[in-house]
Scaffold this motif. Sequence first.
Motif, short mmCIF file in Angstrom:
data_model
loop_
_atom_site.label_atom_id
_atom_site.label_comp_id
_atom_site.label_asym_id
_atom_site.label_seq_id
_atom_site.Cartn_x
_atom_site.Cartn_y
_atom_site.Cartn_z
N ALA A 97 0.82 -1.21 0.00
CA ALA A 97 0.00 0.00 0.00
C ALA A 97 0.86 1.26 0.00
CB ALA A 97 -0.94 0.00 1.20
N ALA A 98 2.04 1.19 0.63
CA ALA A 98 2.94 2.34 0.67
C ALA A 98 3.51 2.63 -0.72
CB ALA A 98 4.07 2.09 1.66
N LYS A 99 3.64 1.59 -1.53
CA LYS A 99 4.22 1.76 -2.86
C LYS A 99 3.17 1.91 -3.95
CE LYS A 99 6.47 -2.12 -2.44
NZ LYS A 99 7.34 -3.28 -2.72
N ASN A 100 1.96 1.43 -3.69
CA ASN A 100 0.92 1.41 -4.71
C ASN A 100 -0.32 2.13 -4.19
OD1 ASN A 100 -1.12 0.74 -6.54
ND2 ASN A 100 -0.28 -1.29 -6.93
N ALA A 101 -0.56 3.32 -4.68
CA ALA A 101 -1.68 4.15 -4.19
C ALA A 101 -3.04 3.57 -4.53
CB ALA A 101 -1.55 5.56 -4.76
N SER A 102 -3.09 2.58 -5.40
CA SER A 102 -4.38 1.98 -5.79
C SER A 102 -4.83 0.90 -4.82
CB SER A 102 -4.27 1.36 -7.19
OG SER A 102 -4.05 2.36 -8.16
N VAL A 103 -3.96 0.55 -3.86
CA VAL A 103 -4.26 -0.54 -2.93
C VAL A 103 -4.35 -0.01 -1.50
CG1 VAL A 103 -3.46 -2.73 -1.96
CG2 VAL A 103 -3.10 -2.24 -4.39
N SER A 104 -5.43 -0.38 -0.79
CA SER A 104 -5.58 -0.09 0.63
C SER A 104 -5.97 -1.39 1.33
CB SER A 104 -6.66 0.97 0.87
OG SER A 104 -6.33 2.19 0.22
N TRP A 105 -5.71 -1.47 2.64
CA TRP A 105 -6.06 -2.70 3.35
C TRP A 105 -6.60 -2.38 4.74
CZ3 TRP A 105 -3.78 -4.61 7.88
CH2 TRP A 105 -2.65 -3.91 8.33
N TYR A 106 -7.40 -3.33 5.27
CA TYR A 106 -8.08 -3.16 6.55
C TYR A 106 -8.05 -4.51 7.27
CZ TYR A 106 -9.83 0.71 3.78
OH TYR A 106 -9.91 1.81 2.95
N GLU A 107 -7.66 -4.47 8.52
CA GLU A 107 -7.55 -5.73 9.26
C GLU A 107 -8.90 -6.28 9.67
OE1 GLU A 107 -5.11 -7.68 13.04
OE2 GLU A 107 -4.91 -5.54 12.57
N HIS A 108 -9.84 -5.40 10.09
CA HIS A 108 -11.12 -5.89 10.61
C HIS A 108 -12.33 -5.52 9.74
CE1 HIS A 108 -9.23 -7.42 14.14
NE2 HIS A 108 -8.76 -6.24 14.49
N PHE A 109 -12.44 -4.27 9.35
CA PHE A 109 -13.56 -3.88 8.51
C PHE A 109 -13.26 -2.56 7.80
CE2 PHE A 109 -14.54 -2.36 12.84
CZ PHE A 109 -14.70 -1.00 12.61
N MET A 110 -14.04 -2.28 6.75
CA MET A 110 -13.93 -1.02 6.02
C MET A 110 -15.31 -0.36 6.00
SD MET A 110 -12.85 -0.26 2.05
CE MET A 110 -14.43 -0.63 1.29
N PHE A 111 -15.35 0.92 6.40
CA PHE A 111 -16.59 1.69 6.40
C PHE A 111 -16.44 2.84 5.42
CE2 PHE A 111 -18.86 5.41 8.29
CZ PHE A 111 -20.14 5.00 7.95
N MET A 112 -17.43 2.97 4.53
CA MET A 112 -17.38 4.00 3.50
C MET A 112 -18.78 4.52 3.25
SD MET A 112 -15.97 3.58 -0.41
CE MET A 112 -17.28 2.42 -0.82
N HIS A 113 -19.00 5.81 3.56
CA HIS A 113 -20.32 6.42 3.43
C HIS A 113 -21.34 5.62 4.26
CE1 HIS A 113 -18.40 8.92 0.49
NE2 HIS A 113 -18.11 7.89 -0.30
#
Length: 237
Positions: A97-113
């Motif tokens: 994720a530090a090298k590739n801005a298109s990738v993000s990660w979440y250990e438990h959950f992701m909340f969006m809107h």
Amino acid sequence: MKQGVVVSDLHMFARRSNAHEMMSQIGDLIAKSDMLVLNGDTFDFRWTTLPSVDYTIKEAVGWIDGLSKSFPNCQIQVVCGNHDCREEYLSALEDLAAKNASVSWYEHFMFMHNLLFLHGDCDTRHTKVDKFVHWSEPYETSKKVSHVLALAYDQANKTGLTGLAQRLASPPHKASKKVFSYMSETAPDILENVEHVYFGHSHVPFSNYEYNGLYFHNTGCAVSSMEFNPIHFRYEA
């Protein structure tokens, strides 16, 4: 509005996985999407058929990186599940994720809107975060299972025995209640703003099941004799 797609439980590198047969379908979905959510158990380190867990982690991160480069206009969000929650993998995801801005990660959950994505591996008896992590611990540290056990489990999947057991154990009501209970105890402030919940883990697909005023969706799995159920969603840019 932008278009997203969520999948889970590919269990890549495990003998029971049919994910390799679905790569063309997955590619078609990504090509039409602005975001892909890999919602847990994308990889299966404990049941890997590759030479070692470390080698499997390297291949897993390489696959995500390659996917993002093949589809540069699609954001890839990686949510971890019980089969791919190993510390070494999380560290490798952080580096990616530090090298590739298109990738993000979440250990438990992701909340969006108003959308919540989590794998769903939360035991109804152990819904608090500390116990949730403890419950997942065997997957974080265990070695590869034996070849004999892997073959036996593969046969159970092919005959539909594991699928039947999961359908009996995790119908929509029970699975949705479990996830709702977990989030109510661990992140009630987030849950107040959620309308749709996407999860996997139980391998039993369904869509738009209403529970406590929320809509729950399960994305099935890419495992022998069971149903893979990618789900589209829309979100604000």
